[in-house]
Design an enzyme around this catalytic site. Structure first.
Site, PDB file in Angstrom:
ATOM      1  N   GLY A 183       0.908   2.566  12.414  1.00 57.73           N
ATOM      2  CA  GLY A 183       0.834   1.556  11.362  1.00 57.73           C
ATOM      3  C   GLY A 183       0.066   1.851  10.021  1.00 57.73           C
ATOM      4  O   GLY A 183      -0.009   0.797   9.232  1.00 57.73           O
ATOM      5  N   TYR A 225      -1.826   4.633   4.341  1.00 56.49           N
ATOM      6  CA  TYR A 225      -3.382   4.749   4.403  1.00 56.49           C
ATOM      7  C   TYR A 225      -3.790   6.279   4.677  1.00 56.49           C
ATOM      8  O   TYR A 225      -4.648   6.853   4.153  1.00 56.49           O
ATOM      9  CB  TYR A 225      -4.153   3.831   5.241  1.00 56.49           C
ATOM     10  CG  TYR A 225      -5.572   3.794   5.154  1.00 56.49           C
ATOM     11  CD1 TYR A 225      -6.254   3.086   4.112  1.00 56.49           C
ATOM     12  CD2 TYR A 225      -6.536   4.466   6.139  1.00 56.49           C
ATOM     13  CE1 TYR A 225      -8.010   3.173   4.108  1.00 56.49           C
ATOM     14  CE2 TYR A 225      -7.749   4.259   6.163  1.00 56.49           C
ATOM     15  CZ  TYR A 225      -8.396   4.008   5.059  1.00 56.49           C
ATOM     16  OH  TYR A 225      -9.820   3.663   5.098  1.00 56.49           O
ATOM     17  N   ASN A 244     -15.736   5.433  -3.245  1.00 59.37           N
ATOM     18  CA  ASN A 244     -15.614   4.350  -2.193  1.00 59.37           C
ATOM     19  C   ASN A 244     -14.822   3.487  -2.053  1.00 59.37           C
ATOM     20  O   ASN A 244     -14.222   3.160  -0.646  1.00 59.37           O
ATOM     21  CB  ASN A 244     -16.981   3.900  -1.927  1.00 59.37           C
ATOM     22  CG  ASN A 244     -17.237   2.682  -0.812  1.00 59.37           C
ATOM     23  OD1 ASN A 244     -16.931   3.264   0.349  1.00 59.37           O
ATOM     24  ND2 ASN A 244     -16.856   1.653  -1.244  1.00 59.37           N
TER      25      ASN A 244
END
Length: 241
Positions: free
Chosen positions: A143, A147, A82
């Site tokens: 942006g 990620y 996680n």
């Protein structure tokens, strides 16, 4: 005998909800954290879930940490990857440290943790691995090239490892949360939340950490042995595939 579960980033936000859901289901749970020792100590005191500090981006730290958890709690049956970080910037302004830190934690961390538990799961012919990816790993996000790349990588990792372990009683699945009401979203100005984020979500609200935890609990169950290589999207209808 109770199953042993390890949840990375398991003392705050979505991770804390997952840790507590697994505990309520009868698992022996350990949680990791890397910073905010005060919050981790408070969580452990409140819940009785043991909290262990190490950097999941560090392979050797993961090896040492997992050995310590298994020595104190028992062999790990359930691993929930996680933990994650963000270092947002548009790509033409993104620095190499911003890229490297997100890939190191969010993607390398999944490898580092799985590598520590996989041989034990193979030997016992049982395991549940759940990777917490993101809606932004499915659709991309302005942006967040770092990620989104890491979270998309988690999905490919999930499918490949699922194929390798399918006949060994080990399932590997992913969940992709959308916008969830956590401390991270509390930092978003209310006007941006109301004008830019909520209108994207057909159900008209943010998700709750407990809703992600329920999905993880479902995939971690012994009765979920026929589900592997799957991705469960939990985003209020924001992105459907």
């Amino acid at each position: 005998m109770a199953r042993v579960a390890l949840v990375t980033g398991g003392t705050r936000g979505i991770g804390a909800a997952i840790s507590q859901a697994l505990q309520a289901a009868g698992c022996l749970v350990a949680a990791t954290y890397v910073g905010n020792a005060e919050a981790a100590k408070a969580f452990a005191s409140r819940t009785g879930i043991s909290a262990h500090q190490w950097d999941i981006g560090d392979f050797d730290a993961c090896a040492t940490g997992v050995k310590a958890v298994e020595a104190s709690v028992g062999p790990i049956d359930i691993l929930v990857n996680n933990a994650g970080i963000v270092r947002d910037a548009t790509f033409h302004k993104m620095t190499q440290p911003q890229w490297d830190s997100v890939i190191r934690t969010n993607l390398d961390g999944v490898f580092n943790m799985c590598r520590q538990v996989i041989n034990g799961m193979r030997a016992r012919r049982y395991g549940r691995i759940i990777n917490v990816s993101s809606i932004n790993g499915q659709k991309g996000q302005f942006g967040q090239t770092n990620y989104s790349a890491a979270k998309a990588g988690e999905l490919g990792f999930t499918k490949a490892l699922a194929l390798e372990t399918a006949r060994l009683g080990i399932t590997v699945n992913a969940v992709c949360p959308g916008y969830i009401h956590t401390e991270m979203l509390d930092a978003v100005p209310q006007d941006i939340l109301e004008k830019s984020i909520l209108p994207q979500i057909p159900v008209g609200r943010l998700g709750r950490p407990e809703e992600i935890a329920r999905a993880v609990l479902f995939l971690a169950a012994e009765e979920a042995g026929f589900i592997t290589g799957s991705t469960l999207s939990i985003n209020g209808g924001q992105y459907m595939i």
